[in-house]
Design an enzyme around this catalytic site. Structure first.
Site, short mmCIF file in Angstrom:
data_model
loop_
_atom_site.label_atom_id
_atom_site.label_comp_id
_atom_site.label_asym_id
_atom_site.label_seq_id
_atom_site.Cartn_x
_atom_site.Cartn_y
_atom_site.Cartn_z
N THR A 36 0.86 -1.19 0.00
CA THR A 36 0.00 0.00 0.00
C THR A 36 0.90 1.24 0.00
O THR A 36 1.97 1.22 0.60
CB THR A 36 -0.87 -0.02 1.27
OG1 THR A 36 -1.77 -1.11 1.18
CG2 THR A 36 -1.65 1.28 1.45
N ASP B 42 -8.41 -0.92 5.57
CA ASP B 42 -8.34 0.33 6.32
C ASP B 42 -8.16 1.56 5.44
O ASP B 42 -8.54 2.67 5.82
CB ASP B 42 -7.14 0.28 7.27
CG ASP B 42 -5.82 0.13 6.51
OD1 ASP B 42 -5.67 -0.90 5.81
OD2 ASP B 42 -4.97 1.05 6.56
N THR C 110 -0.24 1.59 6.57
CA THR C 110 -0.01 0.49 5.63
C THR C 110 0.11 -0.80 6.43
O THR C 110 0.29 -0.77 7.65
CB THR C 110 1.25 0.76 4.79
OG1 THR C 110 1.49 -0.38 3.96
CG2 THR C 110 2.48 1.00 5.66
N GLY C 111 -0.04 -1.93 5.73
CA GLY C 111 0.01 -3.21 6.43
C GLY C 111 -1.36 -3.87 6.42
O GLY C 111 -2.22 -3.54 5.60
#
Ligand code: GLY
Length: 292
Positions: free
Chosen positions: A158, A189, A209-210
């Site tokens: 992302t 998210d 991110t993640g």
């Protein structure tokens, strides 16, 4: 006020051979966003420009290079946040928009709404004259192979940006193709205000991110900006946000970038790696390799 910008290209683990090319794209994005800021552009202009460059870069999970869902379709999500108006626009599940973050900005500035999804979002992009592409044009050979291999590792890449402009305005933006082989219609998210991005020009801005499911539960970016509002600098706030998500939702596999009202920058991650680049308030470009 001296401008500053920070960009990210994901938090996860990836082969070391990808570190250098990812970093090169991130440098380009940071430089392009900073050039916007130095020529009098706004923080919103800068984060949109930086994210557009990363949406075009095939190594990242955003725009071209996005992960495919379980049906072999690219579905993309994005958000942009104006920290001065405390306003945002977002899109989810778009399939044909070349620059999802630019559509998110148009949602904020040209509609009475905040979040568009799916076919309605693609139709809005067409109506507003934004560039559209066939879904297959977002699919890189690498991601097609990942789909064929049923490889669900990630999401890794992302992209996002946070900036402070010369007028003291803060902005944040995030764009993603979501997780590999996600269930069709899954939204993470990234397009959610407070989770995937947040900005308040009185305090700071953040982009995440993640693994989206845990970032949503933690409202990670709002948590980070709340730490800045409580007196922390950008780095301490990023560290505190990762401590929070790891404490509640371990293993969180998350990362974020932050900027505060004084142009100080930060990043932190619970994933093995995070990809970042930034240009600080002294005009110095940094692209540190960062792994735990
Ligand atoms: N963080 C991106 C996603 O989970 O969709």
């Amino acid at each position: 006020m001296p401008p500053a910008i920070i960009v990210h290209g994901g938090a996860w683990d990836w082969p070391d051979a990808e570190d250098a090319p990812k970093t090169e794209y991130l440098r380009q994005a940071a430089r392009a966003g900073y050039a916007v800021l130095c020529s009098g552009g706004s923080a919103l202009d800068a984060v949109e420009k930086a994210v557009n460059i990363l949406e075009d870069a095939p190594l990242f999970d955003a725009g071209i290079g996005s992960h495919l869902n379980a049906d072999g379709i690219v579905e993309m999500d994005a958000i942009i946040v104006d920290g001065t108006a405390l306003d945002f626009g977002a899109v989810a599940g778009v399939q044909r928009v070349r620059y999802p973050v630019s559509l998110a900005r148009q949602v904020m500035q040209r509609t009475p709404h905040k979040l568009f999804v799916g076919a309605g979002a693609d139709a809005l992009a067409a109506k507003l004259g934004l560039e559209l592409m066939p879904n297959i044009a977002f699919v890189t050979p690498h991601e097609w192979q990942r789909f064929l291999d049923k490889d669900t590792s990630g999401p890794s890449d992302t992209v996002g940006a946070c900036a402070l402009d010369a007028q003291g305005h803060l902005a944040a933006a995030t764009s993603t193709g979501g997780s590999p082989l996600k269930m069709p219609g899954r939204v993470g998210d990234s397009p959610i205000f407070g989770a995937g991005a947040y900005a308040d020009s009185a305090f700071g801005a953040a982009s995440a991110t993640g693994l989206g499911e845990n970032i949503l539960r933690a409202l990670l970016c709002k948590h980070a900006v709340d730490q800045i509002a409580a007196g922390q600098d950008a780095q301490a706030a990023a560290d505190a946000a990762i401590t929070h998500i790891e404490r509640r939702f371990r293993p969180s596999m998350a990362g974020l970038i932050t900027i505060d009202q004084q142009g100080r920058l930060g990043f932190a991650h619970s994933s093995p790696k995070i990809a970042v680049a930034y240009i600080d308030a002294n005009g110095h470009l940094h692209a540190p390799e960062h792994r735990r």
